[in-house]
Write an enzyme that holds these catalytic residues in place. Structure first.
Site, PDB file in Angstrom:
ATOM      1  N   PRO A  11       0.610  -1.020   0.252  1.00  0.00           N
ATOM      2  CA  PRO A  11       0.346   0.041  -0.291  1.00  0.00           C
ATOM      3  C   PRO A  11       0.277   1.666  -0.336  1.00  0.00           C
ATOM      4  O   PRO A  11       1.894   1.235   0.584  1.00  0.00           O
ATOM      5  CB  PRO A  11      -0.951   0.020   0.893  1.00  0.00           C
ATOM      6  CG  PRO A  11      -0.405  -0.677   2.506  1.00  0.00           C
ATOM      7  CD  PRO A  11       0.424  -2.338   1.362  1.00  0.00           C
ATOM      8  N   ASN A  12       0.069   1.893  -1.101  1.00  0.00           N
ATOM      9  CA  ASN A  12       0.904   3.716  -0.948  1.00  0.00           C
ATOM     10  C   ASN A  12       1.930   3.820  -1.417  1.00  0.00           C
ATOM     11  O   ASN A  12       2.641   4.722  -1.656  1.00  0.00           O
ATOM     12  CB  ASN A  12       1.321   3.800   0.663  1.00  0.00           C
ATOM     13  CG  ASN A  12      -0.632   4.006   1.032  1.00  0.00           C
ATOM     14  OD1 ASN A  12      -1.616   4.854   0.995  1.00  0.00           O
ATOM     15  ND2 ASN A  12      -0.207   3.542   2.360  1.00  0.00           N
ATOM     16  N   ARG A  19       4.734  10.958  -2.193  1.00  0.00           N
ATOM     17  CA  ARG A  19       4.313  10.357  -1.064  1.00  0.00           C
ATOM     18  C   ARG A  19       6.135  10.691  -0.297  1.00  0.00           C
ATOM     19  O   ARG A  19       7.120  10.000  -0.442  1.00  0.00           O
ATOM     20  CB  ARG A  19       4.711   9.349  -0.646  1.00  0.00           C
ATOM     21  CG  ARG A  19       4.465   9.255   0.180  1.00  0.00           C
ATOM     22  CD  ARG A  19       3.621   6.460   0.336  1.00  0.00           C
ATOM     23  NE  ARG A  19       4.065   6.735   1.154  1.00  0.00           N
ATOM     24  CZ  ARG A  19       4.245   5.362   2.320  1.00  0.00           C
ATOM     25  NH1 ARG A  19       4.649   4.652   1.374  1.00  0.00           N
ATOM     26  NH2 ARG A  19       3.825   5.404   3.448  1.00  0.00           N
ATOM     27  N   TYR A  24      11.326   8.863   0.839  1.00  0.00           N
ATOM     28  CA  TYR A  24      10.614   8.017   0.094  1.00  0.00           C
ATOM     29  C   TYR A  24      11.190   8.166  -1.852  1.00  0.00           C
ATOM     30  O   TYR A  24      11.432   7.797  -2.437  1.00  0.00           O
ATOM     31  CB  TYR A  24       9.419   7.452  -0.333  1.00  0.00           C
ATOM     32  CG  TYR A  24       9.433   6.556   1.135  1.00  0.00           C
ATOM     33  CD1 TYR A  24       9.729   5.559   1.574  1.00  0.00           C
ATOM     34  CD2 TYR A  24       8.072   7.308   1.674  1.00  0.00           C
ATOM     35  CE1 TYR A  24       8.582   5.391   2.718  1.00  0.00           C
ATOM     36  CE2 TYR A  24       7.715   6.847   2.884  1.00  0.00           C
ATOM     37  CZ  TYR A  24       8.210   6.019   3.833  1.00  0.00           C
ATOM     38  OH  TYR A  24       7.928   4.864   4.802  1.00  0.00           O
ATOM     39  N   ASN A  75       8.382  -5.624  -1.924  1.00  0.00           N
ATOM     40  CA  ASN A  75       8.363  -4.256  -0.898  1.00  0.00           C
ATOM     41  C   ASN A  75       6.576  -4.677  -0.179  1.00  0.00           C
ATOM     42  O   ASN A  75       6.114  -4.172  -0.427  1.00  0.00           O
ATOM     43  CB  ASN A  75       8.641  -3.276  -1.784  1.00  0.00           C
ATOM     44  CG  ASN A  75       8.295  -1.894  -0.285  1.00  0.00           C
ATOM     45  OD1 ASN A  75       7.957  -1.825   0.811  1.00  0.00           O
ATOM     46  ND2 ASN A  75       8.910  -0.292  -0.751  1.00  0.00           N
ATOM     47  N   ALA A  78       3.258  -0.523   4.670  1.00  0.00           N
ATOM     48  CA  ALA A  78       3.223  -0.530   5.903  1.00  0.00           C
ATOM     49  C   ALA A  78       2.631  -2.078   6.409  1.00  0.00           C
ATOM     50  O   ALA A  78       2.365  -2.790   7.745  1.00  0.00           O
ATOM     51  CB  ALA A  78       1.586  -0.212   6.430  1.00  0.00           C
ATOM     52  N   HIS A  81       4.205  -4.742   8.729  1.00  0.00           N
ATOM     53  CA  HIS A  81       4.448  -4.435  10.317  1.00  0.00           C
ATOM     54  C   HIS A  81       4.193  -5.208  11.134  1.00  0.00           C
ATOM     55  O   HIS A  81       3.462  -5.094  12.405  1.00  0.00           O
ATOM     56  CB  HIS A  81       4.487  -3.605  11.133  1.00  0.00           C
ATOM     57  CG  HIS A  81       5.424  -2.436   9.918  1.00  0.00           C
ATOM     58  ND1 HIS A  81       7.084  -2.146  10.190  1.00  0.00           N
ATOM     59  CD2 HIS A  81       5.421  -1.042   8.791  1.00  0.00           C
ATOM     60  CE1 HIS A  81       7.894  -2.050   9.290  1.00  0.00           C
ATOM     61  NE2 HIS A  81       6.780  -1.153   8.563  1.00  0.00           N
ATOM     62  N   ASP A  88       1.650 -16.041   6.568  1.00  0.00           N
ATOM     63  CA  ASP A  88       1.286 -17.412   6.300  1.00  0.00           C
ATOM     64  C   ASP A  88       1.501 -17.423   5.058  1.00  0.00           C
ATOM     65  O   ASP A  88       2.299 -18.491   4.846  1.00  0.00           O
ATOM     66  CB  ASP A  88       0.450 -17.670   7.612  1.00  0.00           C
ATOM     67  CG  ASP A  88       1.023 -17.424   8.412  1.00  0.00           C
ATOM     68  OD1 ASP A  88       1.378 -17.570   8.402  1.00  0.00           O
ATOM     69  OD2 ASP A  88      -0.624 -17.602   9.048  1.00  0.00           O
ATOM     70  N   GLU A  99      13.105  -9.121   0.832  1.00  0.00           N
ATOM     71  CA  GLU A  99      12.152  -8.903   1.300  1.00  0.00           C
ATOM     72  C   GLU A  99      12.995  -6.779   1.403  1.00  0.00           C
ATOM     73  O   GLU A  99      14.135  -6.776   1.495  1.00  0.00           O
ATOM     74  CB  GLU A  99      12.285  -8.321   2.694  1.00  0.00           C
ATOM     75  CG  GLU A  99      11.406  -6.839   3.996  1.00  0.00           C
ATOM     76  CD  GLU A  99      11.089  -7.481   5.422  1.00  0.00           C
ATOM     77  OE1 GLU A  99      11.953  -8.649   5.922  1.00  0.00           O
ATOM     78  OE2 GLU A  99      11.345  -6.179   6.051  1.00  0.00           O
ATOM     79  N   HIS A 101      13.263  -2.346   1.560  1.00  0.00           N
ATOM     80  CA  HIS A 101      12.344  -1.480   1.844  1.00  0.00           C
ATOM     81  C   HIS A 101      13.546   0.465   1.204  1.00  0.00           C
ATOM     82  O   HIS A 101      14.440  -0.018   1.041  1.00  0.00           O
ATOM     83  CB  HIS A 101      12.395  -0.593   3.306  1.00  0.00           C
ATOM     84  CG  HIS A 101      11.425  -1.656   4.163  1.00  0.00           C
ATOM     85  ND1 HIS A 101      10.179  -2.424   3.722  1.00  0.00           N
ATOM     86  CD2 HIS A 101      11.701  -3.655   4.263  1.00  0.00           C
ATOM     87  CE1 HIS A 101       9.423  -3.268   4.307  1.00  0.00           C
ATOM     88  NE2 HIS A 101      10.901  -4.094   4.833  1.00  0.00           N
ATOM     89  N   ARG A 108      13.310   4.829  12.352  1.00  0.00           N
ATOM     90  CA  ARG A 108      12.156   5.058  11.954  1.00  0.00           C
ATOM     91  C   ARG A 108      11.526   4.795  13.126  1.00  0.00           C
ATOM     92  O   ARG A 108      11.644   4.436  14.512  1.00  0.00           O
ATOM     93  CB  ARG A 108      11.825   4.793  10.867  1.00  0.00           C
ATOM     94  CG  ARG A 108      12.469   5.255   9.598  1.00  0.00           C
ATOM     95  CD  ARG A 108      11.755   5.148   8.423  1.00  0.00           C
ATOM     96  NE  ARG A 108      10.389   6.042   7.853  1.00  0.00           N
ATOM     97  CZ  ARG A 108       9.238   5.575   6.850  1.00  0.00           C
ATOM     98  NH1 ARG A 108       8.860   4.721   6.495  1.00  0.00           N
ATOM     99  NH2 ARG A 108       8.334   6.202   7.563  1.00  0.00           N
ATOM    100  N   ARG A 112       7.836   0.468  13.606  1.00  0.00           N
ATOM    101  CA  ARG A 112       8.605  -0.351  11.976  1.00  0.00           C
ATOM    102  C   ARG A 112       9.463  -0.683  12.253  1.00  0.00           C
ATOM    103  O   ARG A 112       9.487  -1.290  11.097  1.00  0.00           O
ATOM    104  CB  ARG A 112       8.582   1.085  11.012  1.00  0.00           C
ATOM    105  CG  ARG A 112       7.868   2.106   9.910  1.00  0.00           C
ATOM    106  CD  ARG A 112       8.085   3.362   9.498  1.00  0.00           C
ATOM    107  NE  ARG A 112       7.619   4.276   9.213  1.00  0.00           N
ATOM    108  CZ  ARG A 112       6.062   4.555   8.910  1.00  0.00           C
ATOM    109  NH1 ARG A 112       5.782   3.304   7.864  1.00  0.00           N
ATOM    110  NH2 ARG A 112       5.507   5.305   8.525  1.00  0.00           N
TER     111      ARG A 112
HETATM  112  C1  DQA Z   1       8.480   0.880   3.619  1.00  0.00           C
HETATM  113  C2  DQA Z   1       8.893   1.679   4.418  1.00  0.00           C
HETATM  114  C3  DQA Z   1       7.433   1.483   5.181  1.00  0.00           C
HETATM  115  O1  DQA Z   1       7.261   0.792   6.640  1.00  0.00           O
HETATM  116  C4  DQA Z   1       5.924   1.990   5.151  1.00  0.00           C
HETATM  117  O2  DQA Z   1       5.039   1.493   5.684  1.00  0.00           O
HETATM  118  C5  DQA Z   1       6.139   1.579   3.671  1.00  0.00           C
HETATM  119  C6  DQA Z   1       7.533   2.253   2.518  1.00  0.00           C
HETATM  120  C7  DQA Z   1       9.444   1.098   2.855  1.00  0.00           C
HETATM  121  O3  DQA Z   1       9.763   1.009   1.335  1.00  0.00           O
HETATM  122  O4  DQA Z   1      10.719   2.158   3.525  1.00  0.00           O
HETATM  123  O5  DQA Z   1       4.870   1.641   3.258  1.00  0.00           O
HETATM  124  O6  DQA Z   1       8.262  -1.035   3.822  1.00  0.00           O
END
Ligand code: DQA
Length: 147
Positions: A11-12, A19, A24, A75, A78, A81, A88, A99, A101, A108, A112
């Site tokens: 998400p996002n 953003r 980011y 990635n 959120a 977390h 699962d 993974e 980020h 942070r 997180r």
């Molecule tokens: C993120 C870090 C996460 O804590 C956050 O919720 C994101 C982006 C990152 O790429 O730094 O949406 O995954």
């Protein structure tokens, strides 16, 4: 024969570029996709980058990767977390999982600092912006015995 890699984004992340650029960066997800496709071609990997704000859709893509024995660069945003459902699903993986980020969550907010995904991944790359994805792709190539 190139191996297909799913680069899945939670998400996002469709909002990258506008953003919180101080956290980011200014690259959009399209910029990330372009950079990943270019490096993927060098590594013999075909990149399929997707983004969703929906947990169910993300889990369906993980199931698709499991069934197709496809590596994943993820990635989870959120969901990192708190999504035990995503963890699962990932625990059933049949190919490498890295993974990713953009930011370094360890520096942070406290919420997180926990990743429920990290324990089922081969490894995590965090804190290098778009480079995090490129390093993760290199890790996938390495795990596949390509480098
Ligand atoms: C993120 C870090 C996460 O804590 C956050 O919720 C994101 C982006 C990152 O790429 O730094 O949406 O995954």
């Amino acid at each position: 024969m190139p191996t297909r890699v799913l680069i899945l984004n939670g998400p996002n992340l469709g909002r990258l570029g506008s953003r919180e650029p101080e956290i980011y960066g200014s690259a959009t997800l399209t910029d990330v996709a372009t950079a990943c496709a270019k490096l993927g071609a060098e590594l013999g990997l075909t990149v399929d980058l997707r983004q969703t704000d929906d947990e169910a859709e993300l889990i369906a893509w993980v199931h698709e990767a499991i069934d197709g024995r496809l590596p994943i660069v993820l990635n989870p945003a959120a969901f990192t977390h708190y999504s035990y459902a995503l963890r699962d699903a990932l625990a059933m993986r049949t190919a490498p999982l890295v993974e990713v980020h953009l930011s370094n969550p360890a520096t942070r907010e406290t919420f997180r600092h926990t990743s429920v995904v990290a324990g089922v991944a081969d490894g995590t790359v965090a804190g290098f912006g778009t480079q995090s994805y490129l390093l993760a792709l290199r890790a996938v190539a390495h795990l596949l015995g390509r480098t």
